[in-house]
Design an enzyme around this catalytic site. Structure first.
Site, PDB file in Angstrom:
ATOM      1  N   ARG A  75       0.810  -1.229   0.000  1.00  0.00           N
ATOM      2  CA  ARG A  75       0.000   0.000   0.000  1.00  0.00           C
ATOM      3  C   ARG A  75       0.829   1.258   0.000  1.00  0.00           C
ATOM      4  O   ARG A  75       0.477   2.224  -0.659  1.00  0.00           O
ATOM      5  CB  ARG A  75      -1.049  -0.011   1.120  1.00  0.00           C
ATOM      6  CG  ARG A  75      -0.600   0.284   2.499  1.00  0.00           C
ATOM      7  CD  ARG A  75      -1.244  -0.621   3.502  1.00  0.00           C
ATOM      8  NE  ARG A  75      -0.638  -1.932   3.413  1.00  0.00           N
ATOM      9  CZ  ARG A  75      -1.256  -3.033   3.003  1.00  0.00           C
ATOM     10  NH1 ARG A  75      -2.498  -2.995   2.667  1.00  0.00           N
ATOM     11  NH2 ARG A  75      -0.605  -4.162   2.930  1.00  0.00           N
ATOM     12  N   THR A  76       1.944   1.284   0.706  1.00  0.00           N
ATOM     13  CA  THR A  76       2.683   2.547   0.783  1.00  0.00           C
ATOM     14  C   THR A  76       3.257   2.913  -0.585  1.00  0.00           C
ATOM     15  O   THR A  76       3.127   4.046  -1.040  1.00  0.00           O
ATOM     16  CB  THR A  76       3.789   2.467   1.847  1.00  0.00           C
ATOM     17  OG1 THR A  76       3.184   2.172   3.103  1.00  0.00           O
ATOM     18  CG2 THR A  76       4.541   3.774   1.963  1.00  0.00           C
ATOM     19  N   LYS A 105      26.028  -4.255  -5.643  1.00  0.00           N
ATOM     20  CA  LYS A 105      27.434  -4.061  -6.038  1.00  0.00           C
ATOM     21  C   LYS A 105      28.156  -3.193  -5.019  1.00  0.00           C
ATOM     22  O   LYS A 105      29.187  -2.607  -5.318  1.00  0.00           O
ATOM     23  CB  LYS A 105      27.496  -3.393  -7.417  1.00  0.00           C
ATOM     24  CG  LYS A 105      26.787  -4.136  -8.521  1.00  0.00           C
ATOM     25  CD  LYS A 105      26.909  -3.332  -9.822  1.00  0.00           C
ATOM     26  CE  LYS A 105      26.038  -3.911 -10.921  1.00  0.00           C
ATOM     27  NZ  LYS A 105      25.931  -2.974 -12.053  1.00  0.00           N
ATOM     28  N   ARG A 126      12.147   3.557   1.099  1.00  0.00           N
ATOM     29  CA  ARG A 126      11.951   2.741   2.307  1.00  0.00           C
ATOM     30  C   ARG A 126      13.142   1.803   2.442  1.00  0.00           C
ATOM     31  O   ARG A 126      13.617   1.257   1.440  1.00  0.00           O
ATOM     32  CB  ARG A 126      10.649   1.943   2.185  1.00  0.00           C
ATOM     33  CG  ARG A 126      10.544   0.819   3.209  1.00  0.00           C
ATOM     34  CD  ARG A 126       9.225   0.091   3.143  1.00  0.00           C
ATOM     35  NE  ARG A 126       8.142   0.901   3.680  1.00  0.00           N
ATOM     36  CZ  ARG A 126       6.920   0.433   3.941  1.00  0.00           C
ATOM     37  NH1 ARG A 126       6.629  -0.828   3.696  1.00  0.00           N
ATOM     38  NH2 ARG A 126       5.987   1.223   4.430  1.00  0.00           N
ATOM     39  N   HIS A 154       7.763   6.257  10.308  1.00  0.00           N
ATOM     40  CA  HIS A 154       6.990   6.143   9.068  1.00  0.00           C
ATOM     41  C   HIS A 154       6.107   7.394   9.012  1.00  0.00           C
ATOM     42  O   HIS A 154       4.905   7.344   9.262  1.00  0.00           O
ATOM     43  CB  HIS A 154       6.150   4.863   9.120  1.00  0.00           C
ATOM     44  CG  HIS A 154       5.523   4.458   7.823  1.00  0.00           C
ATOM     45  ND1 HIS A 154       5.426   5.292   6.722  1.00  0.00           N
ATOM     46  CD2 HIS A 154       4.945   3.284   7.447  1.00  0.00           C
ATOM     47  CE1 HIS A 154       4.821   4.646   5.749  1.00  0.00           C
ATOM     48  NE2 HIS A 154       4.520   3.427   6.154  1.00  0.00           N
TER      49      HIS A 154
HETATM   50  C1  NCD Z   1       3.149  -0.341   8.115  1.00  0.00           C
HETATM   51  C2  NCD Z   1       4.657  -0.314   7.916  1.00  0.00           C
HETATM   52  O1  NCD Z   1       5.157  -0.635   6.853  1.00  0.00           O
HETATM   53  O2  NCD Z   1       5.305   0.064   8.870  1.00  0.00           O
HETATM   54  N1  NCD Z   1       2.432  -0.576   6.952  1.00  0.00           N
HETATM   55  C3  NCD Z   1       2.177   0.446   6.095  1.00  0.00           C
HETATM   56  O3  NCD Z   1       3.035   1.195   5.708  1.00  0.00           O
HETATM   57  N2  NCD Z   1       0.904   0.633   5.734  1.00  0.00           N
HETATM   58  C4  NCD Z   1       2.732  -1.229   9.212  1.00  0.00           C
HETATM   59  C5  NCD Z   1       3.221  -2.630   9.235  1.00  0.00           C
HETATM   60  O4  NCD Z   1       3.951  -3.076   8.359  1.00  0.00           O
HETATM   61  O5  NCD Z   1       2.855  -3.318  10.189  1.00  0.00           O
END
Ligand code: NCD
Length: 325
Positions: A75-76, A105, A126, A154
């Site tokens: 989703r992100t 590398k 990320r 986050h």
């Molecule tokens: C969260 C994350 O990646 O920290 N998910 C997200 O970004 N919607 C929560 C999780 O992974 O539990």
């Protein structure tokens, strides 16, 4: 804060006034999404869920976003990418950077940031290591947005969560009791949520096994801001006082072994019986993905807001990127 040109690395960049500006912009973005026919967007109307439209604008015409994901995500990454696409931009996507990028590398994150920034207008990244996105940002000469750095932060998830609460509470957060449930040690989302929510006069209730308690850095910070928190292991006892119920999963990938994580599997399950103990006007949130924290039967409960959060996340990311680029 000045949004234009800024890297978005931590929630500590956001005060209450900044959130007010961002949330108003997100409301405008919801209008773009919901627009029909001519106007700000060429919408296709409400989607099947009735949660909002799929309109778009041409704001990012000629702009390119790079998403660099060194950790799994659905989703992100899709949220950032569709947000950019709905504003008329284009996207290059690194969904599995650990396996497929030059990091294999031994390229440094600094260099990856520098190189990708020669090619695109905005970077979203990320990575499993805390503060690693700061390193990408140091190298890059375009704005960089943190989409999760290990167990640390986050920011955009927490911003969309607070936006959801702000909308549900019609902007009146003072006096609310916010419950956070699950792996509060390793969950980056609760850490970032606390950092934003401490800007209001709210109380916190933390429900977790002792070994997975909220870290002291986060709790010290709440105390320094004059906020109170209560810790318990017992969800049955605590759910009834919460106005906002934030469930999270056990962050299995941050444990030494799957066996260690398995000790906590199924420790807090919110089902219809548990929701009977919650306030009638409470809201139930989850950043998703869920494992077993919320039973599917609860999805039909009008207090369940986790799919609305997905829509709100789209609007927040459209707003944030529009203000940064
Ligand atoms: C969260 C994350 O990646 O920290 N998910 C997200 O970004 N919607 C929560 C999780 O992974 O539990």
């Amino acid at each position: 804060m000045k949004f234009k040109g800024a890297d978005i690395l931590t929630t500590s960049q956001f005060g209450k006034a900044d959130m007010a500006v961002l949330f108003r912009k997100a409301l405008e973005m919801e209008k773009v999404l919901n627009a029909q026919g001519k106007g700000v967007g060429k919408g296709v109307g409400k989607n099947k869920s009735g949660r909002g439209g799929k309109g778009f604008s041409k704001l990012f015409d000629g702009k390119i976003l790079a998403t660099l994901f060194f950790e799994p995500s659905t989703r992100t990454r899709f949220s950032f990418e569709t947000a950019f696409l709905r504003l008329g931009g284009r996207v290059v996507s690194g969904a599995d950077m650990m396996a497929t990028s030059s990091v294999r590398k031994k390229e440094t994150l600094y260099d990856t940031g520098r190189v990708v920034s020669e090619l695109v207008d905005l970077i979203v990244a990320r990575h499993p290591e805390p503060f690693s996105i700061d390193e990408i940002a140091r190298g890059a000469n375009v704005p960089v947005i943190n989409a999760g750095d290990g167990a640390h932060e986050h920011p955009t998830q927490a911003l969309l969560d607070v936006y959801t609460i702000w909308k549900e509470a019609s902007g009146k957060l003072d006096g609310l009791t916010i419950g956070m449930i699950g792996d509060l040690k390793n969950g980056r989302v609760p850490h970032s949520q606390c950092d934003l929510l401490k800007n209001w006069n709210v109380n916190f209730v933390f429900v977790s096994p002792k070994a997975l308690n909220m870290p002291w850095e986060v709790k010290d910070d709440l105390v320094a801001s004059g906020r109170e928190f209560y810790e318990t292991e017992d969800l049955n006892e605590a759910i009834g006082v919460m106005d906002v119920i934030c469930a999270t999963r056990i962050q299995e990938e941050r444990f030494e072994s799957a066996k260690e994580a398995a000790k906590y599997r199924g420790i807090y399950v919110i089902d219809s019986a548990m929701m009977k103990k919650a306030k009638k006007n409470a809201i139930l949130m989850h950043p998703l993905p869920r494992v077993d924290e919320i039973a599917v039967e609860v999805d039909a409960d009008t207090r369940a807001k986790y799919f609305d959060q997905v829509r709100n996340g789209l609007a927040i990311r459209m707003a944030l990127m529009a203000m940064v680029v």
